[in-house]
Design an enzyme around this catalytic site. Structure first.
Site, short mmCIF file in Angstrom:
data_model
loop_
_atom_site.label_atom_id
_atom_site.label_comp_id
_atom_site.label_asym_id
_atom_site.label_seq_id
_atom_site.Cartn_x
_atom_site.Cartn_y
_atom_site.Cartn_z
CB SER A 135 -0.91 -0.01 1.23
OG SER A 135 -1.75 1.12 1.25
CE LYS A 161 -4.45 -0.45 0.08
NZ LYS A 161 -5.28 -1.05 1.14
CG LEU A 162 -1.44 3.93 -6.62
CD1 LEU A 162 -1.57 4.80 -7.87
CD2 LEU A 162 -0.02 3.96 -6.09
CE LYS A 163 -4.20 3.29 2.42
NZ LYS A 163 -5.42 2.73 3.05
CG ASP A 189 -7.93 2.06 0.58
OD1 ASP A 189 -9.14 2.34 0.66
OD2 ASP A 189 -7.26 1.69 1.55
CG ASN A 191 -8.60 4.58 3.64
OD1 ASN A 191 -7.50 4.76 3.11
ND2 ASN A 191 -8.89 3.46 4.29
CD GLU A 214 -9.19 -1.19 0.39
OE1 GLU A 214 -9.18 -1.48 1.60
OE2 GLU A 214 -8.15 -1.19 -0.31
CG ASP A 239 -11.09 -1.62 4.54
OD1 ASP A 239 -11.37 -2.24 5.58
OD2 ASP A 239 -10.05 -0.95 4.44
CE LYS A 263 -7.63 -2.89 6.22
NZ LYS A 263 -7.77 -1.42 6.29
N GLY A 291 -4.38 -4.89 5.75
CA GLY A 291 -3.42 -4.73 6.84
C GLY A 291 -3.64 -3.44 7.59
#
Length: 372
Positions: A135, A161-163, A189, A191, A214, A239, A263, A291
């Site tokens: 990530s 994976k790119l935030k 992702d 969030n 995500e 998630d 998770k 994670g």
């Protein structure tokens, strides 16, 4: 099995580099370790709460309080304890899944160690190693992002994976695709950083052939995710919304996702994580293991979980060196882009006493509801 007592140990681990997401930047990771002692031996669990309630409503001070005042007393009162009895014994306490999951993991570790059974074999692992993804946090610039991705690919990571967040999404994804090509497995992702009104903007990511987007929307907005999934071509992965096997089944039934990030801490432990795996497998929905910047203790259990057959996508089971220069256990090291599943009893790893002492912030012992 009966608990003689429980140790709550808070540790602080400096990160190799700052890790930025849509909800903040971390330069260190403060973690809560749970160690149980029984007549059969000891076991370890790792509570994945953050210092502040920004990823979820749970946070470390709250986890310590509920463990000390409610969860541990409920278990120390039991004389017939085993891993299956932990969740029912704690069910009267609403929520606090991360705290419950850490306590259950410690009991499970102790129980498995006493029987010389590994986490992986007990969970039903079918592989002896798992592909590792990484990530990549939000960066200050596109060149810095490209340098970071280049380094991780050189190390052998099997998925990037790119935030992302509003203002840092299409441009960095486009830059990564242009630099490294379409063959690199790539996902993003958010969030929970977007709303349904951003559907047209998020659809601009479709041209980059991403594995998934995500958690783009708020964790409670399943209907919004279903609407988004009908608009955006890239698969939607959930998630934060997936807190149980029931939540996973509901999300799948509503069409809110076609991939699930599991998770264990977020869902209350490895038994519930396995149930989510089973529900998703029954519906043909692939899962992968997320994670929370775990130490080697939590990483060992996650790697074992990721070896189950339904985990068909590389997870965030990065090597120890991705986050920590020195782990509290023997480090997990990439081998051809994979991590080995521990085969020793229980977690299969143990904390190094000297390293553990170096990073310990505080420790307390709780027996029968009393702490010292």
């Amino acid at each position: 099995m009966k608990l003689a007592g429980v140790e709550l140990r808070r540790i602080a681990m400096p990160l190799v580099s700052p890790f930025r997401t849509s909800f903040g930047t971390q330069t260190s990771r403060e973690l809560l370790l749970v160690r149980v002692e029984t007549g059969e031996g000891e076991g370890w669990g790792e509570c994945v709460t953050m210092e502040d309630p920004v990823y979820s409503s749970e946070y470390t001070d709250g986890a310590v309080d509920v463990l000390r005042g409610h969860l541990i007393p409920a278990l120390t009162a039991r004389t017939d304890l085993d891993p299956w009895r932990v969740a029912p014994a704690l069910a009267h306490v609403k929520g606090h899944r991360m705290a419950k999951g850490a306590l259950e993991a410690a009991v499970l570790d102790a129980w498995l160690r006493a029987r010389s059974v590994s986490f992986g074999s007990w969970l039903g692992a079918t592989a002896d190693r798992v592909p590792a993804g990484v990530s990549v946090g939000i960066m200050d610039s596109i060149p810095a992002l490209l340098d970071a991705v280049e380094g991780y690919l050189a190390e052998g990571y099997r998925r990037i994976k790119l935030k992302i967040e509003p203002g840092w999404d299409v441009e960095p994804v486009a830059a990564v695709r242009e630099r490294f090509g379409d063959a690199v497995p790539l996902q993003v992702d958010a969030n929970t950083a977007y709303t349904v009104g951003d559907a047209a903007h998020l659809a601009r990511l479709d041209e980059f052939g991403l594995l998934l987007i995500e958690q783009p929307l708020d964790e409670e907005d399943l209907r919004g995710h279903a609407r988004l999934a009908a608009t955006v071509g890239t698969p939607i992965c959930l998630d934060e919304s997936i807190v149980s096997a029931r939540a996973a089944a509901d999300a799948i039934a509503l069409g809110a996702c076609s991939i699930v990030n599991v998770k264990p801490g977020r869902v209350g432990g490895y038994l519930e994580a396995r149930r989510i795996h089973d529900v998703c497998a029954a519906h043909g929905v692939p899962v992968w293991c997320g994670g929370m910047l775990e130490t080697g203790l939590g990483r060992a259990a996650n790697v074992a979980l990721a070896a189950l057959p339904g985990f068909t996508l590389p997870g965030d089971t990065s090597a120890s060196g991705r986050y920590y220069r020195t782990d509290i256990t023997e480090p997990f090291v990439l081998e051809d882009g994979h991590l080995r599943v521990p085969t020793g009893p229980g977690l299969g790893v143990d904390p190094d006493p000297e390293r553990l002492a170096e990073v310990t912030v505080s420790s307390e012992w709780i027996a029968g509801g009393a702490s010292t």
